[in-house]
Design an enzyme around this catalytic site. Structure first.
Site, PDB file in Angstrom:
ATOM      1  N   GLU A   1      -3.879   6.783  -4.132  1.00 21.07           N
ATOM      2  CA  GLU A   1      -4.318   6.996  -5.529  1.00 21.07           C
ATOM      3  C   GLU A   1      -5.026   7.579  -5.897  1.00 21.07           C
ATOM      4  OE1 GLU A   1      -3.971   2.530  -6.066  1.00 21.07           O
ATOM      5  OE2 GLU A   1      -2.306   2.696  -4.785  1.00 21.07           O
TER       6      GLU A   1
ATOM      7  N   HIS B   1      -1.265  -0.422 -10.133  1.00 19.71           N
ATOM      8  CA  HIS B   1      -1.769  -0.598  -9.241  1.00 19.71           C
ATOM      9  C   HIS B   1      -2.557  -2.272  -9.527  1.00 19.71           C
ATOM     10  CE1 HIS B   1      -3.400  -1.323  -4.395  1.00 19.71           C
ATOM     11  NE2 HIS B   1      -3.024  -1.947  -5.025  1.00 19.71           N
TER      12      HIS B   1
ATOM     13  N   ARG C   1       0.856  -1.089   0.173  1.00 16.97           N
ATOM     14  CA  ARG C   1      -0.466   0.135   0.083  1.00 16.97           C
ATOM     15  C   ARG C   1       1.021   1.784   0.154  1.00 16.97           C
ATOM     16  NH1 ARG C   1      -3.385  -3.001  -1.897  1.00 16.97           N
ATOM     17  NH2 ARG C   1      -5.754  -2.955  -0.396  1.00 16.97           N
TER      18      ARG C   1
HETATM   19  C1  GLV Z   1      -4.698  -5.270  -3.980  1.00 16.22           C
HETATM   20  O1  GLV Z   1      -4.098  -4.816  -3.698  1.00 16.22           O
HETATM   21  C2  GLV Z   1      -5.326  -6.514  -2.683  1.00 16.22           C
HETATM   22  O2  GLV Z   1      -4.877  -5.257  -1.926  1.00 16.22           O
HETATM   23  O3  GLV Z   1      -5.889  -7.317  -3.384  1.00 16.22           O
END
Ligand code: GLV
Length: 324
Positions: free
Chosen positions: A264, A282, A235
């Site tokens: 984001e 991402h 993250r």
């Molecule tokens: C992606 O970032 C997730 O947490 O699955």
């Protein structure tokens, strides 16, 4: 019973849910506004959410019939877990199925940033490639280097396992000892400052929480080796993005590869101007197979909870215990 799906997801989830419930799916290309989410969740018994939805206390309290929030992600930092738990609402996620895809992508980023693959691609496309050059785009070797894993859960451990071919030394920072990881990879558990000082590649695999927000800030970046690379597929807010921009600009570290960002889709000022950072949108879990499995598990978690069966994965199991 009505299920709200907050955004278009792989069809398998929709089919599974439609077989049991009335499904209301937001089909737009971007997340619903808070107002719309609040309006549409009001009479829902279950909600299939994405990490781009902020499921805060206000949303949770406006949903009187809600019994399950099923996140189509492993991370649940977009959900106010305490508020959901207080109201007896199950919060579920999709762990395990995205471990391999995310670990693979971590290595893709590590290799791409340390071997200048994107810079090479840009050079060739620009038409300025004038043939082999002994000094062109020199990068870093992997063999024998130290890989520092910050967070040795499922994904961190899978990243460590994939280092074998490169005969790397592994160190890890984790709350608990990981005996299996140590046995299989020779990994050593160390404190975070020691990891940052000794690793040639630092890769982040922690969940985002109050404790891990800005875990890597200016002081931590200052501990890293000048030739080290920082990779983040966890993250964004675990790294102080502004401090990272400053460190990269000053060439305090060799480079970074980021799949996740602090706010984001917004990026810290100056990030896109830097040559020594690789930016991905991402997509660490974005394979056909993985995203289908995530969608299927997210749907099954809703079905199981609403049918009174144990879900495949739950973040606040205490909610089920109080039900019995
Ligand atoms: C992606 O970032 C997730 O947490 O699955």
């Amino acid at each position: 019973m009505k299920i709200l799906i907050t955004r278009k997801v792989p069809g398998i989830a929709v089919q599974l849910l439609q077989a049991h419930f009335e499904v209301d799916m937001h089909a737009g290309p971007s997340p619903m506004s808070t107002g719309e989410l609040k309006r549409r969740v009001k009479d829902a018994a279950g909600i299939l959410t994405l990490l781009t939805d902020q499921i805060d206390r206000e949303i949770i309290e406006s949903a009187a019939a809600l019994r399950v929030i099923s996140n189509h992600a492993v991370g649940v930092d977009n959900i106010d877990l305490a508020s959901a738990t207080r109201r007896g609402i199950a919060v579920t996620n999709t762990p395990s199925v995205l471990t391999d895809a995310t670990a693979d992508f971590t290595w893709a980023l590590l290799l791409a940033v340390s071997r200048n693959i994107l810079a090479g691609d840009r050079l060739v496309r620009s038409g300025t490639f004038s043939g082999w050059d002994p000094l062109m785009l020199l990068g870093a070797d992997l063999k024998g280097k130290t890989l520092g894993i910050v967070g040795a859960g499922r994904i961190g451990s899978a990243v460590a396992a994939r280092s074998r071919g490169w005969e790397m030394d592994i160190c890890y920072f984790n709350r608990s000892v990981k005996r299996r990881l140590e046995k299989e990879t020779g990994a050593r558990r160390v404190a975070l400052p020691e990891l940052l000082q000794s690793a040639d590649f630092v890769t982040i695999h922690l969940p985002l929480s109050a404790e891990t927000t800005h875990l890597i800030g200016a002081a931590e970046l200052a501990l890293m080796k000048p030739g080290a690379y920082l990779i983040n597929t966890a993250r964004g807010a675990i790294i102080d993005e502004q401090a990272l921009v400053a460190a990269l600009r000053a060439r305090r570290i060799a480079g970074a590869a980021l799949d996740v960002f602090e706010r984001e889709p917004d990026l810290a000022a100056g990030l896109t101007e830097l040559e020594n950072v690789l930016l991905a949108p991402h997509i660490a879990s974005a394979t056909h197979h993985t995203r289908n499995q995530m969608a299927e598990i997210a749907a099954q978690n809703i079905i199981h909870i609403l049918q009174g069966r144990p879900p495949l994965s739950i973040v606040n199991p205490e909610v089920l215990e109080t039900d019995n």
